[in-house]
Design a protein around this motif. Structure first.
Motif, mmCIF file in Angstrom:
data_model
loop_
_atom_site.group_PDB
_atom_site.id
_atom_site.type_symbol
_atom_site.label_atom_id
_atom_site.label_comp_id
_atom_site.label_asym_id
_atom_site.label_seq_id
_atom_site.Cartn_x
_atom_site.Cartn_y
_atom_site.Cartn_z
ATOM 1 N N PHE A 24 -0.752 -2.082 -0.141
ATOM 2 C CA PHE A 24 0.208 -1.967 -1.817
ATOM 3 C C PHE A 24 0.268 -1.370 -2.937
ATOM 4 O O PHE A 24 -0.507 -0.688 -4.337
ATOM 5 N N GLN A 25 -0.970 -2.474 -3.578
ATOM 6 C CA GLN A 25 -1.645 -2.600 -4.655
ATOM 7 C C GLN A 25 -3.010 -1.712 -5.024
ATOM 8 O O GLN A 25 -2.433 -0.673 -6.590
ATOM 9 N N ARG A 30 -2.713 4.123 -7.941
ATOM 10 C CA ARG A 30 -3.004 5.756 -7.881
ATOM 11 C C ARG A 30 -1.939 6.125 -7.844
ATOM 12 O O ARG A 30 -1.979 7.660 -7.908
ATOM 13 N N ASP A 31 -0.319 5.505 -8.556
ATOM 14 C CA ASP A 31 0.756 6.415 -8.583
ATOM 15 C C ASP A 31 1.270 6.640 -7.884
ATOM 16 O O ASP A 31 1.631 8.410 -8.028
ATOM 17 N N LEU A 32 0.301 7.036 -6.391
ATOM 18 C CA LEU A 32 1.088 6.913 -5.515
ATOM 19 C C LEU A 32 2.573 6.193 -4.618
ATOM 20 O O LEU A 32 2.818 7.144 -3.973
ATOM 21 N N CYS A 38 15.204 8.871 -7.058
ATOM 22 C CA CYS A 38 15.181 9.624 -9.140
ATOM 23 C C CYS A 38 13.095 9.972 -9.658
ATOM 24 O O CYS A 38 13.160 10.610 -9.765
ATOM 25 N N GLY A 39 12.180 9.901 -7.820
ATOM 26 C CA GLY A 39 11.338 9.338 -8.366
ATOM 27 C C GLY A 39 10.036 9.286 -9.260
ATOM 28 O O GLY A 39 8.942 8.900 -10.445
ATOM 29 N N SER A 40 10.794 7.477 -9.691
ATOM 30 C CA SER A 40 10.667 7.322 -11.136
ATOM 31 C C SER A 40 8.912 6.672 -10.707
ATOM 32 O O SER A 40 9.281 5.507 -9.232
ATOM 33 N N GLY A 41 7.426 6.469 -10.965
ATOM 34 C CA GLY A 41 6.719 6.025 -10.578
ATOM 35 C C GLY A 41 6.602 4.113 -11.417
ATOM 36 O O GLY A 41 5.614 3.827 -11.128
ATOM 37 N N PRO A 152 6.042 15.503 -6.159
ATOM 38 C CA PRO A 152 4.912 14.839 -7.777
ATOM 39 C C PRO A 152 6.025 15.524 -8.614
ATOM 40 O O PRO A 152 6.356 16.334 -8.632
ATOM 41 N N ASP A 153 6.108 15.147 -9.725
ATOM 42 C CA ASP A 153 7.315 15.505 -10.245
ATOM 43 C C ASP A 153 6.514 17.484 -11.166
ATOM 44 O O ASP A 153 7.158 18.122 -11.003
ATOM 45 N N ALA A 154 5.461 17.776 -10.988
ATOM 46 C CA ALA A 154 4.804 18.698 -10.915
ATOM 47 C C ALA A 154 5.582 20.322 -10.202
ATOM 48 O O ALA A 154 6.209 21.281 -10.262
#
Length: 160
Positions: A24-25, A30-32, A38-41, A152-154
């Motif tokens: 998890f950590q 790695r922003d996965l 909502c897609g928030s990281g 991903p946002d892109a």
């Protein structure tokens, strides 16, 4: 398997399944890990109740899933939710649990396994795993049906 209650910056609560706390950590660093609503990281762990196995027998080998990318239609899909956050959250959890129960995690071999099934090199089955946005696009160009669960946002921007 660690099942964690996760919270995003927008207040959405969802489950995350990880091999360990270190897994998890690592994924978080790695922003996965993203909110499925909502897609928030920006994710933080909430309190989670432990799962206790108090003697239930494991399922027999014939009942266990043998494979799985979400390249085939799933039997008995959940019914669509009413349009509110609680119903969407509950529906998301039902779908996620259904996918995990009926597919095989092939991890980073996802694109290769999906191709092998598509071209008849291996038995077709439900699989799930990781693929880069480029790999997913290549699979779609080859006519291989894939269903990304998190974008991903892109990629989100290109769909708007």
């Amino acid at each position: 398997m660690k099942v964690l209650d996760l919270h995003c910056a927008q207040g959405h609560v969802f489950e995350g399944w990880f091999g360990s706390e270190a897994d998890f950590q690592s994924q978080l660093a790695r922003d996965l890990v993203q909110c499925p609503l909502c897609g928030s990281g920006e994710i933080r762990k909430g309190l989670s109740a432990p799962r206790l196995n108090l003697g239930a027998s494991p399922p027999d080998a014939a009942a266990r899933p043998t494979g799985g990318a979400v390249t085939v239609s799933l039997p008995n899909p959940p019914t669509p939710p009413a349009p509110n956050d609680a119903a969407l959250h509950a529906a998301w959890l039902r779908v996620a649990r259904h996918i995990v129960a009926h597919t095989e995690d092939v991890g980073p071999r996802f694109a290769d396994e999906a191709r092998r099934m598509h071209y008849g090199e291996t038995q077709e089955r439900g699989i799930r795993g990781q693929a880069s946005p480029q790999e997913a696009a290549q699979l779609l160009e080859e006519g291989i049906a894939v269903m990304p669960l998190l974008l991903p946002d892109a990629a989100k921007e290109t769909l708007q």
